[in-house]
Design a protein around this motif. Structure first.
Motif, PDB file in Angstrom:
ATOM      1  N   ARG A   2       0.828  -1.219   0.000  1.00 42.43           N
ATOM      2  CA  ARG A   2       0.000   0.000   0.000  1.00 42.43           C
ATOM      3  C   ARG A   2       0.854   1.258   0.000  1.00 42.43           C
ATOM      4  O   ARG A   2       0.477   2.271  -0.547  1.00 42.43           O
ATOM      5  CB  ARG A   2      -0.929   0.019   1.225  1.00 42.43           C
ATOM      6  CG  ARG A   2      -2.104  -0.917   1.092  1.00 42.43           C
ATOM      7  CD  ARG A   2      -3.195  -0.570   2.114  1.00 42.43           C
ATOM      8  NE  ARG A   2      -4.392  -1.343   1.866  1.00 42.43           N
ATOM      9  CZ  ARG A   2      -4.743  -2.410   2.573  1.00 42.43           C
ATOM     10  NH1 ARG A   2      -3.987  -2.825   3.576  1.00 42.43           N
ATOM     11  NH2 ARG A   2      -5.835  -3.068   2.278  1.00 42.43           N
ATOM     12  N   SER A   3       2.041   1.166   0.592  1.00 43.91           N
ATOM     13  CA  SER A   3       2.890   2.366   0.620  1.00 43.91           C
ATOM     14  C   SER A   3       3.852   2.373  -0.567  1.00 43.91           C
ATOM     15  O   SER A   3       4.794   3.160  -0.610  1.00 43.91           O
ATOM     16  CB  SER A   3       3.637   2.446   1.940  1.00 43.91           C
ATOM     17  OG  SER A   3       4.463   1.323   2.071  1.00 43.91           O
ATOM     18  N   GLY A   4       3.635   1.463  -1.519  1.00 44.57           N
ATOM     19  CA  GLY A   4       4.385   1.551  -2.765  1.00 44.57           C
ATOM     20  C   GLY A   4       5.538   0.576  -2.922  1.00 44.57           C
ATOM     21  O   GLY A   4       6.284   0.667  -3.890  1.00 44.57           O
ATOM     22  N   HIS A   5       5.706  -0.362  -1.974  1.00 38.84           N
ATOM     23  CA  HIS A   5       6.803  -1.323  -2.166  1.00 38.84           C
ATOM     24  C   HIS A   5       6.455  -2.287  -3.310  1.00 38.84           C
ATOM     25  O   HIS A   5       5.345  -2.803  -3.363  1.00 38.84           O
ATOM     26  CB  HIS A   5       7.100  -2.107  -0.887  1.00 38.84           C
ATOM     27  CG  HIS A   5       8.474  -2.704  -0.938  1.00 38.84           C
ATOM     28  ND1 HIS A   5       8.748  -3.821  -1.682  1.00 38.84           N
ATOM     29  CD2 HIS A   5       9.645  -2.297  -0.395  1.00 38.84           C
ATOM     30  CE1 HIS A   5      10.050  -4.082  -1.576  1.00 38.84           C
ATOM     31  NE2 HIS A   5      10.616  -3.172  -0.809  1.00 38.84           N
ATOM     32  N   ASP A  30      -6.621  -8.353  -0.477  1.00 41.95           N
ATOM     33  CA  ASP A  30      -6.330  -8.294   0.962  1.00 41.95           C
ATOM     34  C   ASP A  30      -7.233  -9.263   1.724  1.00 41.95           C
ATOM     35  O   ASP A  30      -7.980 -10.039   1.122  1.00 41.95           O
ATOM     36  CB  ASP A  30      -6.428  -6.848   1.479  1.00 41.95           C
ATOM     37  CG  ASP A  30      -7.862  -6.326   1.491  1.00 41.95           C
ATOM     38  OD1 ASP A  30      -8.793  -7.119   1.214  1.00 41.95           O
ATOM     39  OD2 ASP A  30      -8.057  -5.125   1.760  1.00 41.95           O
ATOM     40  N   PHE A 369      12.412   3.168  -3.367  1.00 42.99           N
ATOM     41  CA  PHE A 369      12.239   2.413  -2.115  1.00 42.99           C
ATOM     42  C   PHE A 369      13.630   1.978  -1.651  1.00 42.99           C
ATOM     43  O   PHE A 369      14.597   2.040  -2.427  1.00 42.99           O
ATOM     44  CB  PHE A 369      11.307   1.210  -2.314  1.00 42.99           C
ATOM     45  CG  PHE A 369      11.777   0.217  -3.353  1.00 42.99           C
ATOM     46  CD1 PHE A 369      11.779   0.539  -4.701  1.00 42.99           C
ATOM     47  CD2 PHE A 369      12.231  -1.052  -2.988  1.00 42.99           C
ATOM     48  CE1 PHE A 369      12.227  -0.365  -5.670  1.00 42.99           C
ATOM     49  CE2 PHE A 369      12.660  -1.963  -3.947  1.00 42.99           C
ATOM     50  CZ  PHE A 369      12.658  -1.612  -5.280  1.00 42.99           C
TER      51      PHE A 369
END
Ligand code: SAH
Length: 384
Positions: A2-5, A30, A369
């Protein structure tokens, strides 16, 4: 995610509704069965899924791919003028193309794949690149980890996708200097484009300097130093082929008076052994840019020890007032660890040093990242 990883490891997948085949698109849901992301499935890699899109559901149809490609290219708008015809168009995960790199060397594009999940998509990738970028030539490179899968899929590393049988060396410009990428067999895609900004800075420090380029490869830093007015440039590399190509790069830029005037020498040697030998301070400017010394996490401590040796060996050759550029391209060594190692190494030498600054990734090699941040450099100056 969700945070872009962009990576999903095999051991974090709870449930799969069927066995996947490498190259499949896989959708991630999910715990509440809500759509999370969609990515490329690699049945053989511990990184089982590489995310292409996270957020609201989308269909990855032709229009999506074309938009994605155009958006990536547009992020380079205005970065390069006509005197720089070699640069990166697509930088993997951090550009939303996990495991895929696209470099431009003048009219030639080099597509390099780091994941077998792209192999089945080569024909469609090639068609889109031809449609949008219209290159004179398109070369395919495969990283070591997907060459076997490539052979099974009928594609080889260093193959011309279009047209057939082009030359190994492709000339291009970088800040007005001429270089040749070795697109079929050279490291990465044939040249280290990621050091462009450090090369330029180094060139600006080189007036009148006696320069030592450790791990000089094909002399990218060396030609900039000569162009910047260096009195002499000494290359050191273990590879005879790299040294020969560095000589070619000097010849290709001989029309520039400063390059023609600089004395250019080359030493073929193991840098670790050479640095451990007898030393007198003889250089005003030293470049220390070794290959990745930690290819996996377990090699991190040894890599830091190796950097410590290299830096201490280099500063013993630095004249008072001389400058050192220490760079690392090891993804498993963080910038903080690397800088700390260099700072400790110079503190232990008897002389005083002052830090001039640090650098990271150039804008055509974004790092989105933690694992993607591999490039860092530190500039230091010895007390007069
Ligand atoms: N600084 C270069 C990139 C370095 S690539 C540039 O900006 O273009 C790493 C180089 O280190 C390669 O040319 C390789 O031949 C060389 N190399 C690897 N191990 C070495 C060693 N032990 N001693 C000297 N050179 C080495």
């Amino acid at each position: 995610m969700r945070s872009g990883h962009p990576w999903v490891y095999a051991d974090s997948i709870r449930d799969q509704h069927r066995e996947g085949v490498t190259g499949d698109l896989a959708v991630v849901f999910d715990r509440q069965d809500r759509f999370l992301a969609i990515g490329l499935y690699d049945a053989e890699s511990p990184i089982r899924l590489r995310i292409l899109h996270a957020g609201p559901p989308v269909a990855l149809d032709e229009a999506w791919w074309i938009r994605h490609l155009r958006g990536t290219l547009a992020r380079r708008d205005g970065l390069f003028g006509p005197d720089t015809t070699g640069h990166r168009w697509i930088h993997g995960e951090s550009d939303g193309w996990p495991g895929l790199v696209l470099d431009r060397y003048d009219g030639t594009l080099v597509l390099k794949l780091y994941s077998a999940a792209w192999l089945p998509r080569i024909p469609e990738l090639a068609a889109r690149l031809r449609e949008i970028l219209n290159p004179g030539r398109l070369v395919l490179r495969l990283s070591r980890n997907c060459r076997e899968a490539g052979t099974r899929a009928g594609v080889t590393d260093g193959a011309d996708l279009w047209p057939a049988d082009g030359a190994e060396r492709v000339p291009f410009l970088e800040n007005g200097l001429t270089f040749e990428a070795e697109v079929l067999r050279g490291q990465k895609t044939g040249f280290f484009l990621d050091q462009r900004d450090n090369r330029r800075r180094l060139g600006e420090m080189a007036a009148g300097a006696r320069v030592l380029n450790l791990f000089s490869y094909t002399g990218g830093f060396s030609v900039y130093a000569a162009h910047g007015g260096a009195r002499s440039v000494t290359d050191l590399d273990i590879s005879a082929h790299a040294i020969e190509q560095a000589r070619r790069h000097f010849r290709l830029n001989r029309h520039l008076p400063a390059v023609a005037q600089a004395r250019h020498e080359a030493i073929q040697a193991d840098a670790f052994e050479w640095l451990a030998g007898p030393a007198t301070p003889a250089f005003d400017l030293i470049i220390l840019d070794p290959p990745s010394l930690a290819r996996r996490e377990s090699e991190r401590d040894d890599a830091l020890k190796a950097y410590d040796h290299l830096v201490r060996g280099a500063v013993r050759r630095l004249l008072p007032g001389g400058r050192l550029l220490a760079a690392s391209c090891s993804a498993h060594v963080t910038a903080a660890e690397f800088f700390e190692t260099v700072r400790n190494a110079i503190r232990r030498s008897a002389r005083g040093f002052r830090e001039l600054g640090t650098t990271g990734h150039p804008p055509d090699h974004p790092s989105g990242f933690a694992e993607a941040a591999y490039l860092k450099a530190l500039y230091i100056e010895s007390a007069a």
